[in-house]
Each structure stands twice: as C-alpha cells, then as structure tokens.
Design an enzyme around this catalytic site. Sequence first.
Site, mmCIF file in Angstrom:
data_model
loop_
_atom_site.group_PDB
_atom_site.id
_atom_site.type_symbol
_atom_site.label_atom_id
_atom_site.label_comp_id
_atom_site.label_asym_id
_atom_site.label_seq_id
_atom_site.Cartn_x
_atom_site.Cartn_y
_atom_site.Cartn_z
ATOM 1 N N GLY A 100 0.828 -1.195 0.000
ATOM 2 C CA GLY A 100 0.000 0.000 0.000
ATOM 3 C C GLY A 100 0.865 1.248 0.000
ATOM 4 C CG ASP B 278 -2.754 -4.603 6.190
ATOM 5 O OD1 ASP B 278 -1.730 -5.027 5.614
ATOM 6 O OD2 ASP B 278 -3.247 -3.484 5.930
#
Length: 344
Positions: free
Chosen positions: A64, A144
């Site tokens: 990300g 995550d």
Amino acid sequence: MNDVLLHTAGRVGRLVLNRPKVLNALSHAMVRAIDAALTAWEHDPAVATVVLTGAGERGLCAGGDIRAVHDDARDGDGTGAAAFWRDEYRLNARIARYPKPYVAIMDGIVMGGGVGVSAHGSVRIATERSRIAMPETGIGFVPDVGGTRLLALAPGELGTHLALTGAQIGAADALLCGLADHCVPSERVEGLIADLAERPVPDALARHVRPAPDGELARHREWIDACYTAGTVEEIVRRLLDHGDPAAKEAAHTLLSRSPTALKVTLAALRRARRLGSLEEVLDQEYRVSCRALTTPDLVEGIRAQVIDKDRAPRWSPATLAEVTDADVQRYFAPLGERELGLA
C-alpha cells in the site's frame, strides 16, 4: 497516466498496476479502479478470466501507499487511511470470492498490499524472481490485507516466522506456505497470458508450469516449529537465541530490531486468526488492529525510519518487549462500534 491499466484480449480481462516508479504501490484510487473493473468483468460474458500483473521490471506491487498513511497518521485525523483500508480489505475479500478465475502473476517483488491483491486469487503464479513478504513489523504495523489468515494457514509455524520477521520468500517457499499455486519461469509469463486469452486456464497452465527452484524454509522447519510454538514473543526470542542453528539466532536478532508492540500484536492476531472461521472475520479483526495502529507512535516512526528519512534507525515506543503489556495488546482488538468494517 492511469495508475491501473485495463484492457481485454480474447477471453482475458487484464489489470496492470501502473506506478513502476514506486513499485506499483497501491493508492486508494487504484483500489477503487480494480474494484470497478472486477464489477464490469463479472457481468461481461466475453471475459472468462482476469489476469493481474505489474508494470516495470521490478515486481507486481510493493504494498500500500504507506507514505500517504504516514502523512495522514502524523498530520491528519487518520480518516483517509481508515477509508483506504476499508475499501482495500473489501477488495481483498472480493478477490477471494470472485466467480471467475483470477490469475495473479506474482513476479518480482510482492509485499504487503501486493499480497492482498494476489494471494487471495484463485490462481497464484510465482516465478524464479518472486520475492514475497509481509514486512509490516519493520514499520511498526501488523500484517493486514488478510495476511494474518494466509500466514496462519501455513504449515506448522512457518507463517509465524514470516509474519514476525517479515522475511522474503521465493517461489518454492510460497508454494510450501500456500501463498502461490504454480511456478512459471518469468520468460514464459507472456506466453502464459497469451494462451489464457485463447484457452481455458488449466490448458494454458499445463503448457507453462515448471518446477520451482529450491526453497529454504523446508530445511529450517525443525527450529522454526520448535521456537515459534512458544506462547509469547519473549519466549520465542529466547528459544531462537538458545537454538544452535545460526539462522535461528539471525531470526532472533531480526525480531529484536522490530517494533516490540507490533510483534506482540502480530502474534496475537495470528493466533486469533487460526480460530476465526472466515477471511471476512479476519479482515474485520485486521481493520480494528490497523485503525488502532494509526493512533500509536510506532507506525509513523517506522515509516519515517524505513521510507521517509531512510535512516533505518526507528525509535520504538515502548522500546522493549518487556514494556508492552497484555492490556496494550488487547486494546488493538477492541470493537470499533459504528466504524466496524462489518464484512462478516
């Protein structure tokens, strides 16, 4: 220039992550673009298979856009990062349930959020160039994008080792850990994609899949399983240091450089993920953990040290494992009330 390139060729819908200068790091806009394309192709009878690749020579996706997360956590109120994760985790769940074959080409570097958009797919292709990792504890964060579920399902304690250390693995180890399904030499990837445009997935794979180069984890299983079954991070480190294998000692020193809080929360998240039934339940848990991480100093400090200033000298707070209490860890899993992700 579009950060996600979309086109169809024969039976295939192509998704190309297109930010090569930042190793195709995922932005919020990219997540939304991928989701919109999946919606369109799900209802398009001309598209039989979706193929995900990354632009440039270095890899599929480095994760990300953590610079944006850093800036939001440091200077904003965290709502931008939370909104990004909300849509990203929903996309991860969608990929896992997608009704058409979703072929992810995990060539080169695939880390963090890059694992999220690839390893939940129905057909995961590694190459001899694959370097796959969930390196979050090194930036004061916790695996995550469904990573705690993927790693919790790996054989023995291999997933615990990868989650806590952030170690990179190649194709054979990705196959062993259940993060990939097949190995295709990188020089054959374009041929595979061309064949997918013309024929069913199993037929195309049969023409290009080859044995993976030897991995490393299998020969380390003995000390990994023996050391990482411990109930606490402190005990894991003690066992690693006491073990005779030099690789075990090296793993211990790696852990001692990571965020103590992130290590303890990661271990708890993995153990909880093993007991949760579905990916959606795990993503709900990860969303609570991620939102909590926004309010703590280690995430901003870790990204500063690794990505912004690149001094590789984070000052963790608390600085030692002994200072991180059980109550500190439990706070990461507290319900968010109206802000819950709510996938499950």
